[in-house]
Design a protein around this motif. Structure first.
Motif, short mmCIF file in Angstrom:
data_model
loop_
_atom_site.label_atom_id
_atom_site.label_comp_id
_atom_site.label_asym_id
_atom_site.label_seq_id
_atom_site.Cartn_x
_atom_site.Cartn_y
_atom_site.Cartn_z
N GLU A 4 0.82 -1.21 0.00
CA GLU A 4 0.00 0.00 0.00
C GLU A 4 0.85 1.26 0.00
OE1 GLU A 4 -3.50 1.95 2.63
OE2 GLU A 4 -3.20 -0.20 2.79
N LYS A 5 1.96 1.18 0.75
CA LYS A 5 2.81 2.35 0.87
C LYS A 5 3.45 2.69 -0.47
CE LYS A 5 5.48 4.57 4.35
NZ LYS A 5 6.63 5.04 3.62
N ASP A 27 -9.34 7.07 1.29
CA ASP A 27 -9.02 6.38 0.04
C ASP A 27 -8.85 7.36 -1.12
OD1 ASP A 27 -11.58 7.20 -0.16
OD2 ASP A 27 -12.44 5.27 -0.71
N ASN A 79 -6.31 -0.84 -6.95
CA ASN A 79 -5.94 -0.61 -5.56
C ASN A 79 -7.03 0.09 -4.75
OD1 ASN A 79 -3.27 -1.63 -6.05
ND2 ASN A 79 -2.94 0.23 -7.21
#
Lengths: 545, 159
Positions: A4-5, A27, A79
């Motif tokens: 995610e990073k 988000d 994502n």
């Protein structure tokens, strides 16, 4: 899969490269870039990062900070991220580079911003899109200094069919038996083949966005949003409520989210059945039309049972819903669903084995995957062309993360594929309702106390029966400061040009119907032409596809 | 009006005129014509051209863009012609009664028609948001003289 990073770092790096700044809220990734870098950044997001372009929003932020702004909304479907690309525009002589060469899907929304806010886009051919002919020049209704009820005195002008000797012209609409809404298509034909299509829409522009920003309050806009469209109205009101809740970071009770999802699926079932009926009618299979509408009546009664109305349910509020589903209703719903499923399966088996349905639908109105990607089409139109996207799975909202379902994808891109996508989705929808009714948690259905801070941004995509609805909200004092609605048909109509070209004329009504056009959502906003001169709207405004 | 009504009421042919509606009333019209409600048993038939119609089913507020086309369609309808204004929007403009891109409901339309010398023989109002198919059937039954009129009309003006 990237961590995610790493994904977020990618966007921060992009904004740094472009000399802008980035911030992350939930988000949503907000990227602000200088206007000369806008095209480069948009192109990188669309082509390199393969973000999905949804819509652009022009805003008059002069009362806040003295600038006009334009925000391009992208979503990173893999994502589950929203990416907002924003740029500030000088208020005197507002000009911004157009991104249509990099992102063809931005054609219409740029022209809408030009009409309604007077922002000029450089590097493209401008044309009027939303306002009616004879609308006074220089009057831009979405600017904050124009009152919502200012009606200019204009003379109504009816467009005449153009006369050309080279090709035959077939006008369809604005009032035509195959269309239930006033829209005007002009098909250019050579013999039996359609060679080009021109479209004049926006007959149903009623000024909803302006109304939501002026006369209404936060809670009233829910009911206004429902009246954007009579078929998928609940999608719009849910989308608006979710966008405001996201902006204000409200923690909505789970039970309310479940009820929303259930009603959303009920709406999808009735909408798809409606479409199937109309499609059969256009195909000349009227028996199918009548039977589909007969079983659809069950769904209308189900909606009435759950919400109190057959259509335009009016149960959404910011912070939850107004009606609960008790044990009795739950049992009744399951009963209706069982009967419906049985009847539907029997009916569809017969309907799909009718030779004329298969023959006329297969191979007609083909939309190749590349064109579908370029034009950022939505919903079943995209899924029939092999694009696997569905906001319910990619950007989960309400209670969809608790349901497991399949997203039907076909690769043929023809009318039959679009029909089959909807046929499959209907069965999935019934399964979703059953799962959610089974898992529905106990608790309150409405958030009692909450505050909505000013100046926050919320953007939400909700998968309507026709594709993704996008609502963009900037919160204001007691009402939204800016509310932008994008309906799926808005993205799908430009694709009609590709589908209709070089096809026999007889297939045109079916192909137009196959995107399940919903013009009342598309036209909320309005269009103008100068001096009564005819200025034809081209479906993709001079873009080469 | 009674006499004119006499001429159309045996089997009413309707043309669906969407002037800027949200679709909810429009799908309820279709619903009224399909097997469950079956308006065809009263002789109601949806026709493809205003030239064949006796009654226009007007849905939605009249938008500036659709106004000239709506006038054309009404002009093309043979006399005697009637309008059934459906839904809150058709009857009075509804929530859009004063927005920048509409002219309001059927009342403002009739005024404009009068200025242009186009006459309408009668207007029926079916309020509701959206209308129920039953309400449409009631309007049809009212024209045919099968039911009594229950509501009284009143004109309220705001200064």
């Amino acid at each position: 899969m990237e961590g995610e990073k790493l994904i977020l770092d990618k966007y921060i790096e992009l904004s740094r490269d472009m000399g802008g700044k980035a911030s992350i809220e939930g988000d949503t990734v907000h990227i602000i870039v200088p206007s000369e870098k806008l095209v480069e950044a948009a192109s990188k997001l669309f082509n390199e990062y393969q973000c999905d372009f949804r819509v652009c929003v022009g805003t008059d932020e002069r009362p806040l900070n003295g600038y006009f702004t334009i925000t391009h909304i992208f979503t990173d479907n893999r994502n589950g991220l929203y990416v907002l690309l924003k740029t500030y525009i000088e208020p005197q002589d507002p000009k911004v580079p157009s991104i249509t060469n990099a992102v063809p899907g931005a054609d219409w929304c740029e022209m809408e911003a030009r009409d309604l806010l007077g922002i000029e886009f450089t590097g493209r051919t401008p044309y009027r899109l939303v306002l009616p002919p004879e609308w006074p020049k220089g009057l831009h209704p979405l600017r904050k200094d124009v009152p919502y009820n200012y009606r200019p005195q204009i003379r109504g002008v009816s467009e005449k069919v153009s006369t050309t000797t080279e090709t035959g012209v077939i006008p369809i609409g604005p009032y035509h038996p195959a269309l239930h809404e006033p829209e005007y298509f002009e098909l250019y034909v050579e013999g039996e083949k359609v060679v080009d299509v021109k479209y004049r829409g926006f007959h149903v522009h009623r000024g909803i966005e302006k109304l939501g920003e002026t006369r209404m309050t936060y809670q009233q806009v829910n009911f206004l949003a429902e009246r954007i469209c009579g078929i998928c109205g609940f999608e719009h009101s849910s989308c608006y409520a979710l966008a405001v809740e996201k902006a204000a970071k409200l923690d909505v009770p789970e039970r309310a989210q479940f009820i929303r999802s259930i009603v959303l699926e009920v709406e999808r079932i009735h909408s798809h059945l409606l479409w199937l009926g109309v499609a059969f009618h256009v195909l000349g299979y009227d028996t199918g039309f009548m039977h589909v509408w007969r079983i659809r009546e069950r769904v209308m009664y189900l909606a009435e049972l759950l919400t109190g109305s057959r259509k335009t349910y009016g149960i959404n509020l910011i912070g939850g819903v107004r009606r609960d589903i008790n044990e009795e209703k739950k049992q009744k719903t399951l009963e209706v669903l069982r009967e419906l499923e049985k009847e539907y399966k029997g009916l569809i088996e017969v309907a799909l084995s009718v030779p004329q349905v298969r023959k006329r639908a297969s191979g007609t109105g083909v939309l190749p995957r590349e064109d579908a990607l370029k034009l950022s089409v939505e919903g079943p139109t995209a899924r029939a062309s092999g694009i696997d996207k569905d906001a319910r799975r990619d950007l989960p909202y309400a209670a969809y993360k608790y349901a497991s379902f399949r997203v039907p994808v076909y690769t043929e891109g023809d009318n039959l594929a679009r029909l089959l996508v909807r046929v499959d989705e209907l069965v999935e929808s019934m399964a979703i309702i059953e799962q959610l009714l089974d898992k529905i948690p106990k608790g309150p259905i409405l958030l009692e106390k909450y505050e909505i801070p000013e100046g926050r941004v919320g953007v939400q995509v909700v998968e309507a029966p026709r594709g993704g609805d996008v609502h963009f909200v900037i919160t204001g004092h007691g009402k939204p400061y800016r509310w932008r609605v994008r309906a799926p048909t808005y993205s799908n109509i430009p694709a009609l040009r590709v589908m209709l070209r070089d096809q026999p004329l007889a297939d045109a009504p079916l192909t137009i119907a196959s995107i399940d056009p919903c013009f009342s959502c598309t036209d909320r906003v309005l269009i103008v032409r100068e001096n009564g001169r005819r200025e034809w709207l081209r479906l993709t405004g001079g873009l080469k596809i | 009006m009674e006499k004119k009504l006499e001429r159309i009421k045996r089997s009413i042919w309707v043309f669906h005129l969407n002037t800027g509606s949200c679709n909810a009333c429009d799908i309820e019209i279709l619903d009224a014509l399909t097997p469950y409600h079956d308006a065809e048993r009263f002789g109601v038939k949806l026709v493809g051209s205003p030239r064949h119609a006796d009654v226009l089913l007007l849905t939605g507020p009249i938008t500036l863009e659709s106004l000239p086309k709506v006038i054309n369609a009404i002009e093309a309808t043979p006399r005697p012609r009637f309008i059934i204004a459906l839904g809150s929007c058709g009857s009075g403009g509804g929530i859009w009664h004063d927005t920048y891109s509409t002219i309001g409901g059927v009342n403002s339309l009739v005024k404009i028609l009068k200025e242009r010398g186009v006459e309408v023989d009668g207007v029926y109002y079916v309020p509701g948001c959206p209308i129920r198919p039953e309400a449409l059937l009631y309007a049809v039954a009212l024209i045919r003289g099968l039911v009594e009129k229950k509501a009284k009309s009143m004109v309220a003006t705001v200064e």
